[in-house]
Design an enzyme around this catalytic site. Structure first.
Site, PDB file in Angstrom:
ATOM      1  N   MET A  59       1.132  -0.945  -0.131  1.00  0.00           N
ATOM      2  CA  MET A  59       0.037   0.299   0.778  1.00  0.00           C
ATOM      3  C   MET A  59       0.586   0.994   0.139  1.00  0.00           C
ATOM      4  SD  MET A  59      -2.990  -1.880  -0.143  1.00  0.00           S
ATOM      5  CE  MET A  59      -4.500  -0.517  -0.237  1.00  0.00           C
ATOM      6  N   CYS A  60       0.219   2.464   0.104  1.00  0.00           N
ATOM      7  CA  CYS A  60       0.849   3.855  -0.434  1.00  0.00           C
ATOM      8  C   CYS A  60       1.414   3.850   1.287  1.00  0.00           C
ATOM      9  CB  CYS A  60       0.044   5.289  -1.533  1.00  0.00           C
ATOM     10  SG  CYS A  60      -0.873   4.439  -2.672  1.00  0.00           S
ATOM     11  N   ARG A  61       2.088   4.932   0.856  1.00  0.00           N
ATOM     12  CA  ARG A  61       2.820   5.420   2.311  1.00  0.00           C
ATOM     13  C   ARG A  61       2.648   7.283   2.548  1.00  0.00           C
ATOM     14  NH1 ARG A  61       3.355   1.502   6.196  1.00  0.00           N
ATOM     15  NH2 ARG A  61       1.489   1.643   5.170  1.00  0.00           N
ATOM     16  N   ASN A 118      -4.415   6.378   1.005  1.00  0.00           N
ATOM     17  CA  ASN A 118      -3.457   4.826   1.664  1.00  0.00           C
ATOM     18  C   ASN A 118      -4.848   3.037   2.029  1.00  0.00           C
ATOM     19  OD1 ASN A 118      -2.070   2.077   1.548  1.00  0.00           O
ATOM     20  ND2 ASN A 118      -1.609   3.188   3.626  1.00  0.00           N
ATOM     21  N   VAL A 166       3.905   8.728  -1.927  1.00  0.00           N
ATOM     22  CA  VAL A 166       4.290   7.659  -2.870  1.00  0.00           C
ATOM     23  C   VAL A 166       3.666   6.003  -2.792  1.00  0.00           C
ATOM     24  CG1 VAL A 166       6.124   8.144  -2.147  1.00  0.00           C
ATOM     25  CG2 VAL A 166       5.034   6.459  -0.705  1.00  0.00           C
TER      26      VAL A 166
END
Length: 261
Positions: free
Chosen positions: A1-3, A112, A86
């Site tokens: 997953m995203c950060r 996220n 990101v």
């Protein structure tokens, strides 16, 4: 997953949290430590507030670690409130319109998580976007659709109530097929900052914060090894940093709607 990272406080250079720490967002794009996807290389984005009511945006499809402009921008852009993200795609294309953060008027949003099986629930989620806002739908992600649905639900009147209303509806939608909803997100109008850690039928994605006075930085995972500095946000809770008030961590939705950890 995203950060991601969200900051509100004294005006500082973005590099202070985005690029300089030992476990900066750039480092997390290469190797995240508390994510289901260790690499977050499907684009990145910055959003910040300056002299105008609406945020500035810089979004790129290249991985954060390979963009030579990112460090220069973060060194020279100063802001009292900024987002950095990101991306690790959950299936939608790697394009600039699909990179976070998203903006509409003075509001900015990043996420996220995942909203069910997007190919199956997309039509119902997009139906939550009012006609007058649907023209702002330029990407294909679940995140952007949720943001516009939140706008339509009344962010300007009550951001927490609007978010709770849409999350309750989405919980019902994904619950019909026993699908997963993970919503770890940040939202701001340029003065006040809200962050949410919520999930249904699955463990919530991680969220931490560090506060000092009226300053707060909220992150997907700690930016350094000083664990005493970072406090975990419990599942089903939110962080609220209103202009002129101390940072508050409070329940968001009832435990009945939150997956057990």
């Amino acid at each position: 997953m995203c950060r991601w990272i969200a900051y509100r406080g004294d005006t500082i250079a973005l590099e202070h949290y985005v690029t300089s720490p030992s476990h900066s967002l750039i480092a997390q794009s290469i190797r995240a430590l508390e994510s289901t996807a260790s690499t977050n290389g499907d684009g990145f984005g910055l959003g910040w507030y300056g002299e105008h009511p609406e945020p500035g945006l810089y979004r790129e499809v290249r991985p954060a670690w390979s963009d030579e402009n990112l460090r220069y921008l973060c060194r020279h852009i100063h802001s009292h409130l900024f987002f950095a993200h990101v991306r690790a795609s959950t299936g939608t294309p790697v394009t600039r319109p699909n990179c976070h953060p998203f903006a509409s008027g003075r509001w900015m949003f990043m996420h996220n998580g995942v909203i069910g099986d997007w190919s199956r629930v997309r039509r119902r989620v997009e139906a939550l976007i009012p006609d007058e806002l649907y023209g702002s739908r330029v990407g294909t992600t679940d995140s952007e659709a949720v943001f516009l649905a939140l706008m339509g639900a009344g962010l300007d009147r009550d951001p927490v109530a609007a978010t709770a209303s849409i999350m309750t509806t989405l919980t019902d939608i994904v619950g019909e097929k026993n699908e997963v909803l993970r919503f770890t997100a940040a939202l701001t109008d340029g003065r006040n900052l809200y962050a949410f850690r919520y999930s249904a039928n699955e463990k919530a994605n991680t969220l931490y914060y560090s506060a000092s006075g009226h300053d707060v930085v909220i992150v997907s995972e700690p930016l350094d090894t000083d664990r005493e500095r970072w406090k975990a946000v419990p599942p089903g809770h939110m962080v609220v940093a209103r202009h002129g008030y101390p940072v508050e961590v409070a329940p968001f939705l009832s435990e009945r709607q939150v997956a057990a950890e």
